[in-house]
Design an enzyme around this catalytic site. Structure first.
Site, short mmCIF file in Angstrom:
data_model
loop_
_atom_site.label_atom_id
_atom_site.label_comp_id
_atom_site.label_asym_id
_atom_site.label_seq_id
_atom_site.Cartn_x
_atom_site.Cartn_y
_atom_site.Cartn_z
N LYS A 204 0.84 -1.21 0.00
CA LYS A 204 0.00 0.00 0.00
C LYS A 204 0.87 1.24 0.00
O LYS A 204 0.63 2.19 -0.76
CB LYS A 204 -0.92 0.00 1.23
CG LYS A 204 -2.09 -0.96 1.09
CD LYS A 204 -2.82 -1.22 2.40
CE LYS A 204 -3.87 -2.31 2.18
NZ LYS A 204 -4.49 -2.80 3.39
N GLN B 214 -4.66 -1.37 9.56
CA GLN B 214 -4.58 -2.71 8.99
C GLN B 214 -5.19 -3.74 9.95
O GLN B 214 -4.83 -3.79 11.13
CB GLN B 214 -3.10 -3.06 8.70
CG GLN B 214 -2.90 -4.37 7.99
CD GLN B 214 -3.48 -4.39 6.57
OE1 GLN B 214 -3.33 -3.44 5.81
NE2 GLN B 214 -4.16 -5.47 6.21
N ASP C 15 -11.12 2.96 4.19
CA ASP C 15 -11.50 1.54 4.10
C ASP C 15 -13.02 1.39 4.02
O ASP C 15 -13.53 0.32 3.69
CB ASP C 15 -10.99 0.79 5.35
CG ASP C 15 -9.92 -0.22 5.01
OD1 ASP C 15 -9.76 -0.55 3.82
OD2 ASP C 15 -9.23 -0.69 5.94
#
Ligand code: NDP
Length: 295
Positions: free
Chosen positions: A53, A97, A120
């Protein structure tokens, strides 16, 4: 044989549009979007994802901020970091994460993220907005699935879709997106009876289960479109480790009209959609129009 849906190529096209969008933002508004990724602990798969990422964020011209915290980090320390990132003007997107270590309540952490920086799309407010069909930051893997479907089929209105899996991060948001696109949606899960025959009714199959090669060719309606979200590491007959999806590619590709491979299908789209979400979040925060390149 079915058409192979090339997620890698599509993700590359999307990333080049994102790069163009970042240039537009810089030229017209002097803005460089920034994405903060927070990793707690040493989970090897998470470390790979976070590295990837960060690398792709920089490649498209955005700023990447990495925060690596030890496994024993307390929930209150993580909340404190998120609150600081919420206030930081150079940070337009925040991604924590998952999975988080057991001492931390993931739901609390996700809902601490400023809803407009929730790239997200897991914040309860973004989830709620998606479920009533209003504007929201859309979870990245489901957004990637939808792009792959639309590129393959075009208009998906009226199609019968089955989503196998009902997780909050994949199954449920995919179902909401397809409903918004006017599909007739069935959500299957571990308690679904006679899954194979329900699956055989579907024009679109989305497998997000986490069981290697569970969906067989004889579950698939001829010419159906199959999107395999699964990423499972298995050891093959020769003792080699390899990645496979939730669909038995060999048998399903004999029947389907189009199918995503694993790797190289949904996976690459996920990070591309994360970068796209970071631009969308930036524009919302600054109350400016989306750059031409991605609108
Ligand atoms: P979860 O474990 O959170 O959810 C799995 C879902 O599958 C559950 O709803 C479960 O049902 C259902 N399920 C499990 N076993 C069966 C079965 N035998 N029959 C029918 N349904 C079953 O997984 P995720 O949604 O997080 O991930 C799914 C897969 O997608 C994994 O392989 C994961 O690695 C992959 N993934 C890939 C991403 C990418 O970028 N490509 C991103 C995220 C995930 P129940 O609710 O009843 O328990």
């Amino acid at each position: 044989m079915s058409t192979v849906i090339d997620g890698k190529a599509l993700a590359e096209t999307l990333r080049s549009r994102i790069k163009q969008a970042v240039s537009e933002l810089q030229a017209e508004h002097n803005i460089v979007p920034g994405l903060a990724v927070v990793l707690v602990g040493e989970n090897p798969a998470s470390q790979v994802y976070v590295r990837s990422k960060a690398r792709q964020t920089v490649e498209v011209g955005m700023q990447s901020f990495e925060h690596r915290l030890p496994e024993n980090t307390s929930e209150s320390d993580l909340v404190q970091l998120i609150k600081e990132l919420n206030q930081e003007p150079q940070v337009n997107g925040i991604l924590v994460q998952l999975p988080l270590p057991a001492q931390i309540n993931s739901e609390h952490i996700i809902n601490t993220i400023n809803v407009n920086k929730d790239v997200d799309g897991f914040h309860v407010e973004n989830t709620g907005r998606l479920s009533i069909g209003s504007d929201s930051l859309i979870p990245c893997t489901p957004a990637g699935c939808l792009i792959l479907l639309k590129r393959t089929i075009g208009d998906i209105a009226g199609q019968n879709a089955i989503i196998i899996g009902r997780s909050n991060i994949v199954g449920k948001p995919v179902a909401q997106l397809l409903l918004k696109e006017h599909c007739t949606v069935t959500i299957a899960h571990s308690r679904t009876r006679d899954l194979s025959s329900t699956c055989r009714q579907a024009d679109i199959v989305i497998a997000a289960v986490g069981v290697p090669e569970m969906v067989k060719g004889d579950w698939i309606k001829p010419r159906a479109t199959v999107i395999d979200v699964g990423i499972n590491r298995i050891t093959d007959n020769s003792g080699k480790s390899k990645l496979v999806g939730d669909v038995d590619y060999a048998s399903a590709s004999e029947v389907a009209g189009a199918i995503t491979p694993v790797p190289g299908g949904v996976g690459p789209m996920t990070i591309a959609c994360l970068l796209q979400n970071t631009i969308i979040a930036t524009c919302r925060q600054r109350q400016i129009k989306l750059p031409e390149a991605i609108s």
